[in-house]
Write a protein that holds these residues in place. Structure first.
Motif, PDB file in Angstrom:
ATOM      1  N   SER A  99       0.847  -1.198   0.000  1.00 48.97           N
ATOM      2  CA  SER A  99       0.000   0.000   0.000  1.00 48.97           C
ATOM      3  C   SER A  99       0.879   1.244   0.000  1.00 48.97           C
ATOM      4  CB  SER A  99      -0.915  -0.004   1.219  1.00 48.97           C
ATOM      5  OG  SER A  99      -0.143  -0.062   2.402  1.00 48.97           O
ATOM      6  N   ALA A 100       2.189   1.068   0.247  1.00 51.93           N
ATOM      7  CA  ALA A 100       3.115   2.196   0.213  1.00 51.93           C
ATOM      8  C   ALA A 100       3.228   2.692  -1.220  1.00 51.93           C
ATOM      9  CB  ALA A 100       4.488   1.778   0.732  1.00 51.93           C
ATOM     10  N   SER A 101       3.458   3.983  -1.376  1.00 51.84           N
ATOM     11  CA  SER A 101       3.503   4.558  -2.714  1.00 51.84           C
ATOM     12  C   SER A 101       4.795   4.226  -3.456  1.00 51.84           C
ATOM     13  CB  SER A 101       3.326   6.073  -2.635  1.00 51.84           C
ATOM     14  OG  SER A 101       4.362   6.636  -1.869  1.00 51.84           O
ATOM     15  N   SER A 102       5.820   3.858  -2.738  1.00 46.80           N
ATOM     16  CA  SER A 102       7.101   3.625  -3.386  1.00 46.80           C
ATOM     17  C   SER A 102       7.726   2.342  -2.855  1.00 46.80           C
ATOM     18  CB  SER A 102       8.031   4.811  -3.121  1.00 46.80           C
ATOM     19  OG  SER A 102       9.312   4.539  -3.595  1.00 46.80           O
ATOM     20  N   ILE A 103       7.843   1.337  -3.729  1.00 47.99           N
ATOM     21  CA  ILE A 103       8.536   0.118  -3.350  1.00 47.99           C
ATOM     22  C   ILE A 103       9.536  -0.205  -4.451  1.00 47.99           C
ATOM     23  CG2 ILE A 103       6.563  -0.738  -2.028  1.00 47.99           C
ATOM     24  CD1 ILE A 103       6.073  -2.804  -4.224  1.00 47.99           C
ATOM     25  N   SER A 104      10.502  -1.030  -4.115  1.00 50.61           N
ATOM     26  CA  SER A 104      11.505  -1.424  -5.104  1.00 50.61           C
ATOM     27  C   SER A 104      10.892  -2.351  -6.141  1.00 50.61           C
ATOM     28  CB  SER A 104      12.670  -2.126  -4.411  1.00 50.61           C
ATOM     29  OG  SER A 104      13.396  -1.214  -3.628  1.00 50.61           O
ATOM     30  N   ASP A 105      11.548  -2.438  -7.285  1.00 43.64           N
ATOM     31  CA  ASP A 105      11.113  -3.367  -8.329  1.00 43.64           C
ATOM     32  C   ASP A 105      11.517  -4.793  -7.981  1.00 43.64           C
ATOM     33  OD1 ASP A 105      10.067  -1.333 -10.062  1.00 43.64           O
ATOM     34  OD2 ASP A 105      12.123  -0.865 -10.647  1.00 43.64           O
ATOM     35  N   ILE A 106      12.747  -4.938  -7.468  1.00 42.15           N
ATOM     36  CA  ILE A 106      13.310  -6.259  -7.189  1.00 42.15           C
ATOM     37  C   ILE A 106      13.904  -6.255  -5.786  1.00 42.15           C
ATOM     38  CG2 ILE A 106      15.052  -7.962  -7.877  1.00 42.15           C
ATOM     39  CD1 ILE A 106      14.930  -6.739 -10.718  1.00 42.15           C
ATOM     40  N   TYR A 107      13.604  -7.307  -5.022  1.00 40.12           N
ATOM     41  CA  TYR A 107      14.213  -7.513  -3.701  1.00 40.12           C
ATOM     42  C   TYR A 107      15.058  -8.767  -3.772  1.00 40.12           C
ATOM     43  CZ  TYR A 107      10.809  -4.128  -2.025  1.00 40.12           C
ATOM     44  OH  TYR A 107      10.074  -2.991  -1.830  1.00 40.12           O
ATOM     45  N   LEU A 108      16.291  -8.661  -3.278  1.00 39.52           N
ATOM     46  CA  LEU A 108      17.198  -9.797  -3.229  1.00 39.52           C
ATOM     47  C   LEU A 108      17.590 -10.051  -1.784  1.00 39.52           C
ATOM     48  CD1 LEU A 108      19.670  -8.736  -6.083  1.00 39.52           C
ATOM     49  CD2 LEU A 108      17.798 -10.383  -6.252  1.00 39.52           C
ATOM     50  N   PRO A 109      17.959 -11.301  -1.447  1.00 50.01           N
ATOM     51  CA  PRO A 109      18.531 -11.515  -0.119  1.00 50.01           C
ATOM     52  C   PRO A 109      19.787 -10.640   0.013  1.00 50.01           C
ATOM     53  CG  PRO A 109      17.971 -13.603  -1.154  1.00 50.01           C
ATOM     54  CD  PRO A 109      17.819 -12.536  -2.201  1.00 50.01           C
ATOM     55  N   LEU A 110      20.034 -10.111   1.202  1.00 46.18           N
ATOM     56  CA  LEU A 110      21.121  -9.156   1.409  1.00 46.18           C
ATOM     57  C   LEU A 110      22.462  -9.670   0.896  1.00 46.18           C
ATOM     58  CD1 LEU A 110      22.054  -6.436   2.486  1.00 46.18           C
ATOM     59  CD2 LEU A 110      22.287  -7.498   4.749  1.00 46.18           C
ATOM     60  N   ALA A 111      22.831 -10.896   1.239  1.00 46.01           N
ATOM     61  CA  ALA A 111      24.132 -11.433   0.805  1.00 46.01           C
ATOM     62  C   ALA A 111      24.222 -11.506  -0.720  1.00 46.01           C
ATOM     63  CB  ALA A 111      24.368 -12.811   1.425  1.00 46.01           C
ATOM     64  N   THR A 112      23.125 -11.837  -1.376  1.00 46.26           N
ATOM     65  CA  THR A 112      23.096 -11.891  -2.847  1.00 46.26           C
ATOM     66  C   THR A 112      23.299 -10.495  -3.427  1.00 46.26           C
ATOM     67  OG1 THR A 112      21.575 -13.761  -2.742  1.00 46.26           O
ATOM     68  CG2 THR A 112      21.732 -12.600  -4.849  1.00 46.26           C
ATOM     69  N   ALA A 113      22.568  -9.526  -2.883  1.00 43.60           N
ATOM     70  CA  ALA A 113      22.684  -8.147  -3.371  1.00 43.60           C
ATOM     71  C   ALA A 113      24.100  -7.617  -3.160  1.00 43.60           C
ATOM     72  CB  ALA A 113      21.671  -7.249  -2.661  1.00 43.60           C
ATOM     73  N   GLN A 114      24.686  -7.904  -2.000  1.00 47.70           N
ATOM     74  CA  GLN A 114      26.045  -7.436  -1.725  1.00 47.70           C
ATOM     75  C   GLN A 114      27.038  -8.045  -2.712  1.00 47.70           C
ATOM     76  OE1 GLN A 114      26.075  -8.666   2.405  1.00 47.70           O
ATOM     77  NE2 GLN A 114      26.020  -6.546   3.107  1.00 47.70           N
ATOM     78  N   THR A 115      26.892  -9.315  -3.018  1.00 43.19           N
ATOM     79  CA  THR A 115      27.792  -9.980  -3.961  1.00 43.19           C
ATOM     80  C   THR A 115      27.638  -9.388  -5.363  1.00 43.19           C
ATOM     81  OG1 THR A 115      27.753 -12.031  -2.692  1.00 43.19           O
ATOM     82  CG2 THR A 115      28.417 -12.197  -5.006  1.00 43.19           C
ATOM     83  N   LEU A 116      26.388  -9.239  -5.819  1.00 37.23           N
ATOM     84  CA  LEU A 116      26.152  -8.720  -7.167  1.00 37.23           C
ATOM     85  C   LEU A 116      26.612  -7.275  -7.318  1.00 37.23           C
ATOM     86  CD1 LEU A 116      22.645 -10.241  -7.977  1.00 37.23           C
ATOM     87  CD2 LEU A 116      24.880 -11.005  -8.803  1.00 37.23           C
TER      88      LEU A 116
END
Length: 194
Positions: free
Chosen positions: A95-112
């Motif tokens: 219901s929030a007006s602004s959300i991310s398009d893609i969510y990754l697990p933190l360790a995955t996002a940090q690696t990428l």
């Protein structure tokens, strides 16, 4: 490839006449698997599943319903983040007006993102509302380079913005009134002379 005409010789092609370009922006957020605060706490699952404990470091993703619709993606699809393909395990909405398009697990996002061991946001919840100021001060001392935001500082920021907007509208209204009077006076003089 496009069939756009070539610019004339010596023309840098820097103008806007007939430009052909595309803007693609995708927001990607790394989240701590199992966290009860932060980005995932405002999301509702519309299809698939949320992250599970074994997902930390795995090539899996949650995507927003809007992103899924715009890109014709579903649970089980692959989406490319950086140079890696990750599997969509869930589709989320908010219901929030602004959300991310893609969510990754933190360790995955940090690696990428080549940011192993680094974070940009920490969410903290005080056990009692009377402790918010104390917790904020403790965090400010422990992390002097960090920006600490509480509900109160965010509310003050919004109030200040609304006050500035109100002042701008008031000033604009005054100048607009003066401009209308000048134009009306000019028209009256023009009609009187002719």
């Amino acid at each position: 490839s496009t069939d756009a005409p070539e610019p004339p010789a010596g023309d840098s092609g820097g103008g806007f006449g007939g430009g052909n370009f595309s803007l693609n922006s995708t927001t990607v957020t790394g989240v701590q698997v199992g966290a009860t605060l932060g980005n995932l706490s405002t999301l509702t699952l519309s299809d698939g599943r949320m992250f599970e404990e074994g997902d930390d470091g795995a090539d899996v993703a949650l995507i927003s319903a809007t992103y899924a619709d715009n890109n014709e993606l579903a649970v089980g699809s692959s989406v490319t983040v950086g140079d890696s393909d990750v599997e969509v395990v869930g589709i989320v909405d908010s219901s929030a007006s602004s959300i991310s398009d893609i969510y990754l697990p933190l360790a995955t996002a940090q690696t990428l993102a080549d940011m192993e061991g680094q974070i940009t946001s920490i969410y903290v919840q005080a056990s009692d509302s009377s402790q918010v100021t104390s917790v904020s001060e403790t965090l400010t001392q422990a992390l002097p380079e960090a920006t600490i935001s509480t509900d109160q500082t965010l509310a003050e920021s919004v109030t200040g913005s609304l006050s500035s907007a109100s002042s701008l509208v008031g000033s604009l209204g005054l100048w607009l009134s003066i401009a209308v009077l000048v134009v009306a006076f000019g028209l009256a003089v023009l009609f009187t002379v002719s």
